[in-house]
Design an enzyme around this catalytic site. Structure first.
Site, PDB file in Angstrom:
ATOM      1  N   CYS A  77       0.844  -1.201   0.000  1.00  0.00           N
ATOM      2  CA  CYS A  77       0.000   0.000   0.000  1.00  0.00           C
ATOM      3  C   CYS A  77       0.876   1.246   0.000  1.00  0.00           C
ATOM      4  O   CYS A  77       1.959   1.260   0.583  1.00  0.00           O
ATOM      5  CB  CYS A  77      -0.915   0.021   1.219  1.00  0.00           C
ATOM      6  N   GLN A 232     -10.549  -8.305 -12.674  1.00  0.00           N
ATOM      7  CA  GLN A 232     -10.378  -7.145 -11.809  1.00  0.00           C
ATOM      8  C   GLN A 232     -10.461  -7.552 -10.342  1.00  0.00           C
ATOM      9  O   GLN A 232     -11.303  -8.371  -9.962  1.00  0.00           O
ATOM     10  CB  GLN A 232     -11.448  -6.098 -12.111  1.00  0.00           C
ATOM     11  N   TYR A 261      -7.674  -6.795 -26.434  1.00  0.00           N
ATOM     12  CA  TYR A 261      -7.165  -7.228 -25.127  1.00  0.00           C
ATOM     13  C   TYR A 261      -8.369  -7.650 -24.271  1.00  0.00           C
ATOM     14  O   TYR A 261      -8.553  -7.204 -23.144  1.00  0.00           O
ATOM     15  CB  TYR A 261      -6.373  -6.120 -24.429  1.00  0.00           C
ATOM     16  N   ASP A 330      -8.475  -2.480 -23.729  1.00  0.00           N
ATOM     17  CA  ASP A 330      -8.090  -2.531 -22.308  1.00  0.00           C
ATOM     18  C   ASP A 330      -6.699  -3.151 -22.239  1.00  0.00           C
ATOM     19  O   ASP A 330      -6.524  -4.293 -21.833  1.00  0.00           O
ATOM     20  CB  ASP A 330      -9.110  -3.375 -21.536  1.00  0.00           C
ATOM     21  N   CYS A 356      -5.104   1.296 -16.871  1.00  0.00           N
ATOM     22  CA  CYS A 356      -4.732   1.172 -15.455  1.00  0.00           C
ATOM     23  C   CYS A 356      -3.483   1.980 -15.133  1.00  0.00           C
ATOM     24  O   CYS A 356      -3.035   1.978 -13.983  1.00  0.00           O
ATOM     25  CB  CYS A 356      -4.526  -0.301 -15.089  1.00  0.00           C
TER      26      CYS A 356
END
Length: 404
Positions: A77, A232, A261, A330, A356
């Site tokens: 994180c 996802q 994709y 994508d 992304c």
């Protein structure tokens, strides 16, 4: 150790400071703070550092809920020390800066929250295993493993990996939206562990016990996803992105649509419903596992044609026809640089780009703009809370193309 004034957030989960005229990328800080830093890496052009003491805190700083977060600890994180609403503001700043700097685009949007927006969301987690068999997560920019007893962003229904020992380098835990639980590992599996899951899959894809795939549900559609196949990781990501893609595509009955994709066929399924049986959707995916799953997921749609080839090669070889009405792509984190010209050559009236990585997106948007396709809409979603990752859906059109 040195005190620095922290400047703006930068792409990658850190903020920018300066030390004796040199750029320093500082983790565990917030813009506007004064912090004491410890240098972790030196290069000829910049330094990397951790904020090890906060002297003047900025609004939005919170006590990290995870005890494993912080300098020298787990690197999974980036923003445990930041209030979730402020995290979204930082992500928006990053998207804006990348678009402005790399594509000359001004964006005044905001990153949208998706629940859950903080903890308990990640439905797929790959744990590393140390030399003593203890599972954990790696430090930032390191192969060192931090054994942990809990991961706070992991979905609570994941198979239990932590608190056990394993005789493999990695163990991936998966839970689907329908409740299927899967382990992907070459480790020895006890009867107790096997009884807790629906399947165990080796890292080469071989089914070791039970099912080799999970079922994911999005709206009224179900999808088979085998082993470590791509899906996802946020429980609301698939439906959120489907809605954004369909709104941006504006596909019509009878259209020819390319889904590039395409993975296991998530967008293809809903695009096929939009174009109807008078239309066509070409679903392009080169990964053999993804292609196999797509074949099963899409067999009820006669208007779908599967293309088991890389997008770049399919475009170069003319395997996707001479024109298309709508193209959805994508691509992986590196973007679609080599596919841009081939996409433009098909002269779609609309392009919907799911990204992304905002830097790769911005570079590709600049390439599309140079070929006549302009950005007409962009939405961004916080689908990876506590991290620097952000998902964008961009819509492009060619001047006059919507008149076709």
């Amino acid at each position: 150790m040195t005190i620095v004034e922290v400047g703006p957030v930068a792409h990658g989960g850190h903020c920018v400071a300066r030390l004796d005229g040199q750029v320093v990328f500082v983790r565990h800080a917030l813009p506007g703070e004064r912090v004491r830093i410890e240098i972790t890496e030196r290069t000829k052009s910049f330094l990397r550092a951790d904020a090890v003491e906060v002297i003047e805190a900025a609004p939005g700083r919170v006590v990290p809920p995870c005890p494993w977060s912080g300098p020298g600890r787990c690197g999974g994180c980036d923003f445990q020390h930041v209030d979730p609403a402020v995290q979204r503001g930082l992500l928006g700043d990053v998207v804006r800066e990348q678009l402005r700097r790399l594509a000359g685009i001004t964006w005044d949007g905001e990153v949208e929250a998706v629940q859950p927006d903080a903890l308990d969301w990640r439905t797929r987690v790959q744990f590393a295993v140390d030399a003593d068999g203890r599972p954990g997560l790696r430090k930032h920019r390191s192969h060192d493993i931090v054994p942990v007893d809990r991961c706070l962003i992991a979905h609570p229904d994941l198979p239990q990996v932590l608190g056990r020992t394993w005789d493999d380098d990695t163990v991936e835990a998966i839970v689907s939206s329908t409740g299927d639980r899967l382990l992907v590992t070459d480790a020895s599996i006890s009867d107790e562990v096997e009884a807790e899951v629906d399947g165990v899959v080796a890292t080469d894809g071989t089914v070791r016990g039970g099912r080799g795939a999970v079922t994911e549900q999005v709206k009224d559609a179900r999808f088979r996803v085998s082993g470590s196949g791509f899906w996802q990781v946020h429980p609301q990501a698939a439906s959120t992105l489907v809605d954004a893609v369909l709104a941006g595509a504006e596909a019509r009955p009878g259209d020819t649509v390319l889904d590039l994709y395409a993975g296991v066929g998530l967008f293809t399924t809903f695009l096929a419903a939009e174009v109807g049986e008078s239309g066509t959707v070409l679903s392009v995916e080169s990964d053999p596992g993804g292609s196999r799953d797509a074949r099963r997921n899409l067999h009820d749609f006669p208007q779908v044609r599967l293309v088991g080839e890389t997008v770049e090669r399919a475009l170069r070889q003319g395997a996707l026809g001479e024109s298309a009405d709508v193209i959805v792509l994508d691509p992986p984190r590196t973007g679609a640089k080599k596919a841009v010209q081939g996409i433009v050559d098909l002269a779609p009236r609309r392009i919907v780009y799911v990204a992304c990585d905002p830097a790769a997106l911005a570079r590709d948007l600049a390439s599309f703009a140079a070929r006549g396709y302009d950005l007409v809409g962009l939405r961004a979603f916080a689908l990876f809370p506590m991290t620097h990752h952000v998902e964008c859906v961009a819509v492009l059109t060619n001047i006059g193309s919507d008149l076709r």
